[in-house]
Structures are given as C-alpha cells and as structure tokens.
Design an enzyme around this catalytic site. Sequence first.
Site, short mmCIF file in Angstrom:
data_model
loop_
_atom_site.label_atom_id
_atom_site.label_comp_id
_atom_site.label_asym_id
_atom_site.label_seq_id
_atom_site.Cartn_x
_atom_site.Cartn_y
_atom_site.Cartn_z
N GLY A 148 0.84 -1.19 0.00
CA GLY A 148 0.00 0.00 0.00
C GLY A 148 0.87 1.24 0.00
O GLY A 148 2.03 1.19 0.43
N GLN A 172 2.92 9.93 1.44
CA GLN A 172 4.21 9.24 1.55
C GLN A 172 5.14 9.54 0.39
O GLN A 172 6.33 9.23 0.43
CB GLN A 172 4.00 7.73 1.61
N CYS A 217 6.28 -0.16 7.37
CA CYS A 217 5.79 0.97 6.60
C CYS A 217 6.91 1.46 5.70
O CYS A 217 8.06 1.55 6.13
CB CYS A 217 5.37 2.08 7.57
N LEU A 218 6.57 1.80 4.45
CA LEU A 218 7.61 2.25 3.51
C LEU A 218 8.27 3.55 3.97
O LEU A 218 9.37 3.87 3.53
CB LEU A 218 7.01 2.43 2.12
N HIS A 233 -4.06 0.88 7.59
CA HIS A 233 -2.75 1.53 7.56
C HIS A 233 -2.76 2.73 6.60
O HIS A 233 -2.30 3.83 6.95
CB HIS A 233 -1.70 0.50 7.13
N GLU A 234 -3.33 2.54 5.40
CA GLU A 234 -3.30 3.61 4.40
C GLU A 234 -4.29 4.73 4.72
O GLU A 234 -3.98 5.91 4.54
CB GLU A 234 -3.55 3.05 2.99
N HIS A 236 -2.71 6.91 7.25
CA HIS A 236 -1.72 7.82 6.67
C HIS A 236 -2.37 9.13 6.23
O HIS A 236 -1.85 10.22 6.47
CB HIS A 236 -1.06 7.20 5.43
ZN ZN Z 1 2.88 3.25 5.82
#
Ligand code: ZN
Length: 177
Positions: free
Chosen positions: A46, A51, A93-94, A135-136, A139
């Site tokens: 995701g 991000q 998480c990226l 999670h997304e 964000h």
């Molecule tokens: Zn993340």
Amino acid sequence: MPLLPMRHYPDPILRQKAKTVDLKDPRLPGIVRDMFETMYHESGVGLAANQVGLDLNLAVIDCSGGDDHNAKLVLINPVVLETGGTVEEDEGCLSFPGLRAIARRGERCRVRAFDLEGHAYEVEAGGLLAKALQHETDHLQGKLFIDHLTLASRAAVEGKLKQMKKDAAPKKSGVRA
Ligand code: ZN
C-alpha cells in the site's frame, strides 16, 4: 513512468491530514499510475499520497504484489465505516525503512472510497487487506503505524525512532555565521 520520491519519518507531511481530492482532477490517472509503480518498486502492499510528498487524500493498495490485476485498489477520499475485532501483528511501513513492530488493529474493516472513474464503492475485508486499508487510511489522516504499537513493541523501537529523527535533523555546519 517516473518513480516518486519516498518521504521517510519524521518528514512533517506524514503528520498532515491530506487534502480532499477533486474527482475531476485530470492529473489523477497519471498520479495513480506512478504511485502503483513506486509501491511495487518498494515492495509495498500500500502507498498513501503523502508518503510521496503529495497532499492528496488518495492511496493505492495491492496485496497480491502485482500478480492479480483485480487486487489493485484505488482509494480516493476514503472513509473507514467500521472496524471489528482486534489483532496484534507484525507491521512495517515504507516511510520507516527497516522498522518492523507489533501493531494493534481491527481484525476486519469496511471502507468507502471513490475509484478513478469517480464512482463510490465499499470494500470489506479481513486479514492482510484489512490491515492495509487501516494503515493507508490512517496515513491520510496524518496517523502512523507507530501510533498503534503495543507497549512492549513501542519500547523496543523507541531507540530506532530517536535515531531516525536525529539522522533527519539538519546537520550543524562547522562555519559560524
Ligand atoms: Zn505506511
């Protein structure tokens, strides 16, 4: 198609609530394409627009790693309608390269969003997709997975988070001005 530059913790854009997307914005298809490409490149399931430095209430998800075209989800202006149950599972998480920790999430969730054609739809999920959806959407509200850690997990990653902040701080110049 260009890869988009990832923003890493503690970049302040990750703590901002993303701006509502205009469904008629002609840039959307290109942005979504680039976001998917960036997400696959980073081996994520995701990616939220903030991000990659874009102040847009928009995220993409694909829990199949690109294997299943039908697994691709575009979430524009998403809203979590409900969550149920609780799970504590390993999460990453990226925007936090190399960091894994145990986060507490709803076991299931139901989300409403708009797709690229401007149609509203709902998705209800458990398992990995439920986690990715939470999670997304988080964000896009300026919330991060480190806000959901179990106490033990939070304590375990505290040092690494401090180090990430320190690494990102502007370096002191040797020159006095
Ligand atoms: Zn993340």
